[in-house]
Design an enzyme around this catalytic site. Structure first.
Site, mmCIF file in Angstrom:
data_model
loop_
_atom_site.group_PDB
_atom_site.id
_atom_site.type_symbol
_atom_site.label_atom_id
_atom_site.label_comp_id
_atom_site.label_asym_id
_atom_site.label_seq_id
_atom_site.Cartn_x
_atom_site.Cartn_y
_atom_site.Cartn_z
ATOM 1 N N ASN B 382 0.834 -1.189 0.000
ATOM 2 C CA ASN B 382 0.000 0.000 0.000
ATOM 3 C C ASN B 382 0.874 1.246 0.000
ATOM 4 O O ASN B 382 0.844 2.043 -0.918
ATOM 5 C CB ASN B 382 -0.924 -0.029 1.223
ATOM 6 N N ASP B 383 1.702 1.358 1.028
ATOM 7 C CA ASP B 383 2.495 2.578 1.190
ATOM 8 C C ASP B 383 3.461 2.809 0.032
ATOM 9 O O ASP B 383 3.700 3.952 -0.344
ATOM 10 C CB ASP B 383 3.274 2.520 2.501
ATOM 11 N N VAL B 384 3.984 1.731 -0.561
ATOM 12 C CA VAL B 384 5.018 1.909 -1.586
ATOM 13 C C VAL B 384 4.460 2.373 -2.930
ATOM 14 O O VAL B 384 5.204 2.671 -3.843
ATOM 15 C CB VAL B 384 5.861 0.630 -1.792
#
Lengths: 101, 456
Positions: B382-384
């Site tokens: 998600n964050d990447v």
């Protein structure tokens, strides 16, 4: 004093070698690199054996043996776990060979 | 001074260690290199027994055996997803060992030997910091405690007091090397280590592992100085320098400074977002819809994340990729440098699933390709891929280089729920009209996808 300077020289040169060697490692292998470096500092085991082997009082011997156990866990565990990780990074050639087995 | 042959033997060991690290620059040579490093370590231990002729030989050998068995069992049993915590634990025990060795050596240091006394004090306190810090790191990664940053009102004051106390005690130790001062210094170090790691959030913990690894290296080097042992000096310095550089590389990959990672939470402004879930609509689809998107694409990029590893879905993912490739779809894996729980961790997890490493493409190498990609399949990451890293200066991940998944024609997210990822922030990409979500456990979803693609 000359011995101190010699040791200092070794320290500085080793620092350069460390930086130089690591700067070429691809991020693919950063986790094995960390665990491999980890295993290498387990060489404090050598120091633990030396001081324990020179100890006189029972208390110091016990502390030394504890240090030996901890350092061995660090060193042996570090190399074994790094090997486990690296074993998975096999090239296509090795993989093919295995398929033909 | 020990015999010349032993010194030369130590030199050989040191060279083995250098070559071992150097061999890690390619997956082809890495394993051989590691074995050589292990051989160097065995050689060093053998030399030590012969050259120093230690007393208490039998207890030492028993302690060695106990440690070796413990190390082998721990490293054989660990799952690959738990690798970061094991590395933390091994680092911690190494730091603890260095601290104990220096404490014992204190009896041999006399006032007047200033440099040796400084090195001893350094080893005691930094070894203790490394030990307790690593244990807290382990607890966080193992989720024995919260992964959120832990701070309390008096923490900064207490931390600074600990540092100052450590410096004062070190000064005392240098002028008057007494064992009980050393023990006190060790206790202060333990406290500082805990306070150093408590405020660091789960996503940043790997950086701390690397930093503590460097610390332990330096303590071993200092221990080598005290003992006049060149091998410890070289090996410790190598690891210290390598660890420091690696820490910096990782921090760069996250677009943060090491200082910010360590003290961000303490200075106010939590490193975690609100963690709220908004009510905005998203487009979710079934396995069949997603399978059609994938099967008729020309170019697909997979972005694997930790969610994939936790669900143990790597093998299913590989099968899906092979199926797609069989249909003529060009598929690559895009690996963010900090995907997983540790930099490079995702590569290990995929390697475990026998994904050939030459299919794994690094961020810089693949980022230009998203523009010409039909479908990006994000599995448990998600964050990447969160564009907030580029667009929202207030986001905790702002500035972190990301995979440009938002530039592709279509984006598919395999997610368990709308809960934000590890950094605790919303991902605008989820609400994009080009995005389709497939909810569920990654392994279930991928199994369904695989079956669906086969019938398309």
């Amino acid at each position: 004093m000359t011995e101190s300077i010699a040791l200092l020289t070794i320290f500085v040169l080793a620092a350069f070698v460390g930086v130089e060697v690591i700067s070429k490692v691809s991020s693919t292998l950063h986790t094995p690199l960390m665990s491999g470096a980890n295993a290498i500092h387990g060489v404090i085991l050598v120091g633990a054996i030396i001081v324990t082997g020179q100890a006189d009082s029972a208390l110091v011997v016990i502390v030394g043996l504890l240090a030996v156990v901890l350092a061995t866990v660090n060193m042996v565990g570090g190399f074994v776990v790094t090997d486990r990780m690296l074993e998975m990074f096999r090239g296509p050639a090795a993989r093919k060979k295995e398929l033909h087995k | 001074m020990i015999a010349t042959w032993a010194q030369i033997g130590y030199l050989v060991s040191a060279v083995c260690f250098i070559v071992a690290l150097k061999a890690l620059s390619s997956p082809r040579t890495a394993r051989t290199g590691n074995l050589l490093g292990a051989a160097g370590a065995v050689l060093a231990v053998l030399i030590t027994f012969v050259a120093y002729k230690p007393d208490h030989l039998v207890p030492i050998l028993i302690a060695l055996a106990i440690g070796a068995v413990g190390g082998v069992i721990g490293s054989r049993r660990v799952q690959m997803t738990h690798m970061p915590q094991l590395v933390a634990l091994f680092n911690g025990v190494g730091g603890g060992a260095a601290s104990l060795v220096a404490l014992m050596e204190l009896g041999e240091v006399h006032s007047g030997q200033t440099v040796a006394a400084i090195a001893t004090a350094f080893t005691i306190v930094v070894g203790a910091i490394s030990f307790s810090g690593s244990i807290v790191t382990f607890a966080k990664l193992q989720e024995l405690m919260t992964t959120r940053p832990v701070t309390f009102p008096g923490l900064p004051v207490l931390f600074v007091a600990g540092i100052l106390g450590g410096i004062a005690l070190s000064g005392w130790l240098v002028s008057d090397p007494r064992v009980w001062v050393g023990v006190l210094l060790c206790l202060v170090g333990l406290g500082v280590g805990v306070m150093l790691v408590l405020p660091v959030g789960g996503a940043d913990v790997p950086i701390v592992i690397s930093l503590l690894n460097a610390f332990t290296g330096l303590t071993v080097a200092a221990g080598g100085y005290v003992l006049g042992n060149t091998l410890l000096l070289v090996a410790g310095t190598l690891v210290g320098a390598a660890g420091a550089l690696l820490t910096k590389l990782m921090a760069d990959a996250m677009g943060r400074s090491v200082f910010n990672i360590l003290f961000g939470a303490v200075r106010g402004g939590s490193t975690l977002g609100a963690g709220t879930v908004s009510e905005r609509p998203v487009i979710s689809g079934g396995a069949q819809d997603v399978a059609i998107l994938l099967a008729y694409a020309q170019r697909v990029i997979i972005v694997p994340g930790y969610g994939l590893a936790v669900a143990q879905a790597q093998h299913t993912l590989r099968e899906l990729v092979e199926e797609l490739q069989g249909r003529g779809v060009k598929v690559d894996y895009a690996i963010h440098p900090v995907a997983g729980r540790m930099p490079g961790h995702m590569n290990v997890l995929l390697a475990e699933a026998q994904v050939p490493y030459d299919q794994l493409r690094e961020m810089d190498e693949i980022n230009g390709d998203f523009k010409v990609t039909d479908v990006v399949l994000v599995v448990g990451a998600n964050d990447v891929v969160n564009p907030a890293a580029r667009t929202t200066p207030s986001a905790p991940i702002y500035g972190m280089p990301i995979l440009n998944a938002d530039e592709a024609q279509r984006v598919i997210f395999l997610k368990r729920s709308m809960r934000p990822g590890f950094a605790g922030i919303e991902n605008e990409l989820l609400y994009d009209p080009r995005t389709t979500l497939l909810f569920g456990d990654a392994r279930d979803s991928l199994t369904k996808l695989l079956a669906a693609v086969k019938t398309v």
